[in-house]
Design a protein around this motif. Structure first.
Motif, PDB file in Angstrom:
ATOM      1  N   ASP A  32       0.862  -1.188   0.000  1.00 22.92           N
ATOM      2  CA  ASP A  32       0.000   0.000   0.000  1.00 22.92           C
ATOM      3  C   ASP A  32       0.893   1.231   0.000  1.00 22.92           C
ATOM      4  N   HIS A  33       0.728   2.067  -1.015  1.00 22.24           N
ATOM      5  CA  HIS A  33       1.548   3.270  -1.127  1.00 22.24           C
ATOM      6  C   HIS A  33       0.774   4.464  -0.589  1.00 22.24           C
ATOM      7  N   TYR A  34       1.411   5.252   0.274  1.00 23.80           N
ATOM      8  CA  TYR A  34       0.819   6.460   0.819  1.00 23.80           C
ATOM      9  C   TYR A  34       1.745   7.621   0.500  1.00 23.80           C
ATOM     10  N   ALA A  35       1.205   8.703   0.008  1.00 18.71           N
ATOM     11  CA  ALA A  35       1.988   9.891  -0.296  1.00 18.71           C
ATOM     12  C   ALA A  35       1.995  10.795   0.928  1.00 18.71           C
ATOM     13  N   VAL A  36       3.181  11.106   1.423  1.00 23.04           N
ATOM     14  CA  VAL A  36       3.340  12.033   2.528  1.00 23.04           C
ATOM     15  C   VAL A  36       3.990  13.272   1.950  1.00 23.04           C
ATOM     16  N   VAL A  37       3.304  14.389   2.035  1.00 23.89           N
ATOM     17  CA  VAL A  37       3.782  15.616   1.416  1.00 23.89           C
ATOM     18  C   VAL A  37       4.199  16.587   2.505  1.00 23.89           C
ATOM     19  N   ALA A  38       5.405  17.131   2.365  1.00 25.61           N
ATOM     20  CA  ALA A  38       5.887  18.144   3.298  1.00 25.61           C
ATOM     21  C   ALA A  38       6.075  19.441   2.526  1.00 25.61           C
ATOM     22  N   PRO A  39       5.734  20.570   3.127  1.00 24.89           N
ATOM     23  CA  PRO A  39       5.886  21.832   2.417  1.00 24.89           C
ATOM     24  C   PRO A  39       7.341  22.239   2.227  1.00 24.89           C
TER      25      PRO A  39
END
Length: 113
Positions: free
Chosen positions: A55-62
């Motif tokens: 399961d791929h989850y995108a974690v986005v940081a500014p």
């Protein structure tokens, strides 16, 4: 050539071949020997591993940065306000002449817009 001389030459040649074969033989492989006992097997491996994720989850940081290793495991309880991950800033890149000129042009384009 008499028979004795021929026999001597053949013996010397046979001894030379035997010596050459002895020098070129493979070396002995050392073996680990231990006494067999019945006991629990305890062995640890401390190495980096590679994880295969289903399961791929995108974690986005500014911001760009390096994420420290997360200490939580699957099923751990998480409390409100608990720090889950630490993001450290990356080391700044070197500012060479080309990059400085490119950044200057971007500033000029932003002012013109």
């Amino acid at each position: 050539m008499d028979r004795r001389r021929l026999t001597g030459i053949l013996l010397v040649a046979a001894a030379g071949l035997a010596g050459l074969a002895w020098l070129l033989r493979p070396a002995a492989v050392p073996a680990e020997v231990a006494r067999l006992v019945r006991a629990p097997f305890v062995e640890t491996v401390d190495e980096q591993g590679k994880t295969r994720i289903r399961d791929h989850y995108a974690v986005v940081a500014p911001l760009a940065g390096e994420l420290d290793r997360i200490a939580l495991t699957e099923g751990d309880a998480v409390l409100a306000g608990q720090v889950l991950a630490v993001l450290r800033p990356v080391a700044p890149a070197l500012l060479d002449r080309r990059t400085a000129e490119e950044l200057g042009r971007r500033v000029e384009a932003a002012r013109a817009a």
